[in-house]
Design a protein around this motif. Structure first.
Motif, PDB file in Angstrom:
ATOM      1  N   MET A 135       0.825  -1.209   0.000  1.00  0.00           N
ATOM      2  CA  MET A 135       0.000   0.000   0.000  1.00  0.00           C
ATOM      3  C   MET A 135       0.865   1.267   0.000  1.00  0.00           C
ATOM      4  O   MET A 135       0.581   2.236  -0.707  1.00  0.00           O
ATOM      5  N   ILE A 136       1.924   1.256   0.805  1.00  0.00           N
ATOM      6  CA  ILE A 136       2.809   2.424   0.910  1.00  0.00           C
ATOM      7  C   ILE A 136       3.602   2.636  -0.392  1.00  0.00           C
ATOM      8  O   ILE A 136       3.836   3.762  -0.820  1.00  0.00           O
ATOM      9  N   LEU A 137       4.006   1.523  -1.025  1.00  0.00           N
ATOM     10  CA  LEU A 137       4.816   1.641  -2.242  1.00  0.00           C
ATOM     11  C   LEU A 137       3.986   2.077  -3.451  1.00  0.00           C
ATOM     12  O   LEU A 137       4.531   2.619  -4.418  1.00  0.00           O
ATOM     13  N   GLU A 143      12.777   2.596   3.190  1.00  0.00           N
ATOM     14  CA  GLU A 143      13.256   3.474   2.113  1.00  0.00           C
ATOM     15  C   GLU A 143      12.157   4.426   1.636  1.00  0.00           C
ATOM     16  O   GLU A 143      12.387   5.621   1.452  1.00  0.00           O
ATOM     17  N   ARG A 144      10.943   3.861   1.453  1.00  0.00           N
ATOM     18  CA  ARG A 144       9.848   4.699   0.957  1.00  0.00           C
ATOM     19  C   ARG A 144       9.422   5.736   1.999  1.00  0.00           C
ATOM     20  O   ARG A 144       9.151   6.887   1.657  1.00  0.00           O
ATOM     21  N   LEU A 145       9.390   5.331   3.280  1.00  0.00           N
ATOM     22  CA  LEU A 145       9.017   6.281   4.333  1.00  0.00           C
ATOM     23  C   LEU A 145      10.039   7.408   4.426  1.00  0.00           C
ATOM     24  O   LEU A 145       9.689   8.570   4.613  1.00  0.00           O
ATOM     25  N   PHE A 146      11.321   7.050   4.263  1.00  0.00           N
ATOM     26  CA  PHE A 146      12.384   8.056   4.283  1.00  0.00           C
ATOM     27  C   PHE A 146      12.192   9.042   3.131  1.00  0.00           C
ATOM     28  O   PHE A 146      12.312  10.264   3.296  1.00  0.00           O
ATOM     29  N   GLU A 147      11.859   8.483   1.960  1.00  0.00           N
ATOM     30  CA  GLU A 147      11.619   9.311   0.762  1.00  0.00           C
ATOM     31  C   GLU A 147      10.462  10.292   0.997  1.00  0.00           C
ATOM     32  O   GLU A 147      10.557  11.473   0.660  1.00  0.00           O
ATOM     33  N   ILE A 148       9.374   9.761   1.595  1.00  0.00           N
ATOM     34  CA  ILE A 148       8.189  10.594   1.856  1.00  0.00           C
ATOM     35  C   ILE A 148       8.556  11.717   2.837  1.00  0.00           C
ATOM     36  O   ILE A 148       8.220  12.890   2.618  1.00  0.00           O
ATOM     37  N   ALA A 149       9.273  11.352   3.918  1.00  0.00           N
ATOM     38  CA  ALA A 149       9.672  12.343   4.925  1.00  0.00           C
ATOM     39  C   ALA A 149      10.590  13.392   4.305  1.00  0.00           C
ATOM     40  O   ALA A 149      10.464  14.594   4.569  1.00  0.00           O
TER      41      ALA A 149
END
Lengths: 312, 53
Positions: free
Chosen positions: A42-44, A300-306
């Motif tokens: 879902m996050i990706l 990795e994706r959460l870091f990108e979003i932040a």
């Protein structure tokens, strides 16, 4: 009157099942993996999803997966009773009847699919329905007892959650979500065959045709190695595809090499080895392997979003 | 002649299990209602109140 009659026949029964017994029917440990991989999918996925709807969607996917677990326990109660790993499940231990498990599984299946479909989209709802059908009917009722390739095809059911999560957020099925599916799909056979190697006698007693007790240990070890090699390559694919960055790519390559190293140790293991240490090591490592891959994808994706939020 | 009616008396363990199951079922129903209430608000927003009388 009927009740008295039943008592005389020794059939009357008042349930002593606790809510926890019904919860156990949902296979909570499998459910935790489903929740995690669906969340990563879902996050990706491209396109945003409201966090509250996302939470409800994850719950629906978890309940749907749990419902298929209950249907599996309903159908497999006879073989669960003779295997040490499953003998304490609610049905073989007599706390829940088969009929109760069937009703519970069917009710939750319908509710979870309707909830996911109405609140997100019907591609996600349809995928969840297909997953439940695939696990309960194709795997449990048909393949599990008839072919030693049961785990290969049945493993697909466990591989769908990230695709469902992806579809819930984006409304589509894309190549990226298929790769997430493939990682779990290819991981399942070496994971379960490693378990089957050291639980061989259990499956034998239950007459379940697992690869080691049908095709032999040597052939199983070769298949484990073959799947591990393909898995190591496919698991690195999200990096060149742009679904993940270099951190994931390097970790996937490192872990993949380690997975293959464990598979080689299993392959080299003497036939009839009573301790099965390499198989046990591979089994434990495989759990860590999959959890880490998905955790890194998520991180990795959460870091990108932040990071992008900070820049904006 | 009418036969004597024998009522089944649940044991303490059975009564306790039944009570626990009833509570769990009630909590699940409440959760289900809350989930759909919240989801409706999220999906429709204030427009959910926008109805011609």
């Amino acid at each position: 009157m009927a009740l008295v009659h039943n008592i005389e026949n020794g059939e009357a029964r008042i349930s002593e099942a606790m809510p926890g017994d019904y919860f156990a029917l949902l296979k909570p440990r499998v459910m935790s993996l489903v929740v995690f991989t669906a969340f990563v999918g879902m996050i990706l996925a491209p396109g945003g999803i409201n966090p509250l709807i996302a939470a409800i969607a994850i719950l629906a996917i978890a309940v749907g997966a749990g419902a298929s677990g209950a249907l599996n326990m309903w159908y497999d109660a006879d073989i669960d009773a003779v295997m040490t790993r499953t003998a304490k499940r609610p049905i073989p231990s007599g706390r829940v009847t088969r009929g109760e498990a069937l009703a519970f599984g069917l009710t939750l299946s319908v509710l979870s699919v309707l909830t996911l479909g109405t609140l997100t989209n019907w591609i996600a709802g349809g995928l969840l329905a297909f997953t439940i059908f695939f696990y309960a009917v194709i795997y449990t009722m048909w393949l599990k007892r008839s072919t030693p390739q049961n785990i290969v095809i049945g493993g697909a059911a466990g591989a769908f959650p990230p695709m469902i999560g992806w579809a819930a957020a984006s409304g589509t099925i894309s190549l990226e979500s298929v790769v997430l599916f493939l990682i779990i799909f290819l991981w399942t056979p070496p994971h379960f065959w490693a378990l089957a190697l050291f639980k061989l006698r259990d499956y034998d007693m239950a007459n379940v045709p697992m690869l080691p007790n049908v095709a032999g240990e040597r052939h199983t070890k070769l298949q484990i190695l073959a799947y591990s090699l393909v898995l190591a390559v496919v698991a690195a694919a999200p990096w060149p595809m742009g679904l993940a960055g270099p951190v994931y790519g390097l970790i996937a390559i490192g872990l993949g090499a380690n997975f293959v190293r464990h598979a080689i140790s299993v392959w080299r293991m003497e036939d009839g080895d009573a301790t099965m240490v390499p198989a046990k090591k591979l089994f434990r490592f495989s759990l860590y392997y999959l959890a880490t891959l998905f955790a890194v994808l998520l991180g990795e994706r959460l870091f990108e979003i932040a990071h992008s939020a900070q820049v904006a | 002649m009418e036969t004597e009616r024998k009522d089944v008396q649940p044991t303490e363990a059975q009564k306790k299990a039944q009570r626990r199951r009833s509570i769990a079922l009630a909590l699940c129903l409440v959760a289900f209602v809350v989930i759909f209430y919240v989801a409706t608000l999220v999906k429709f927003g204030p427009a959910v109140m926008d109805r011609a009388l």
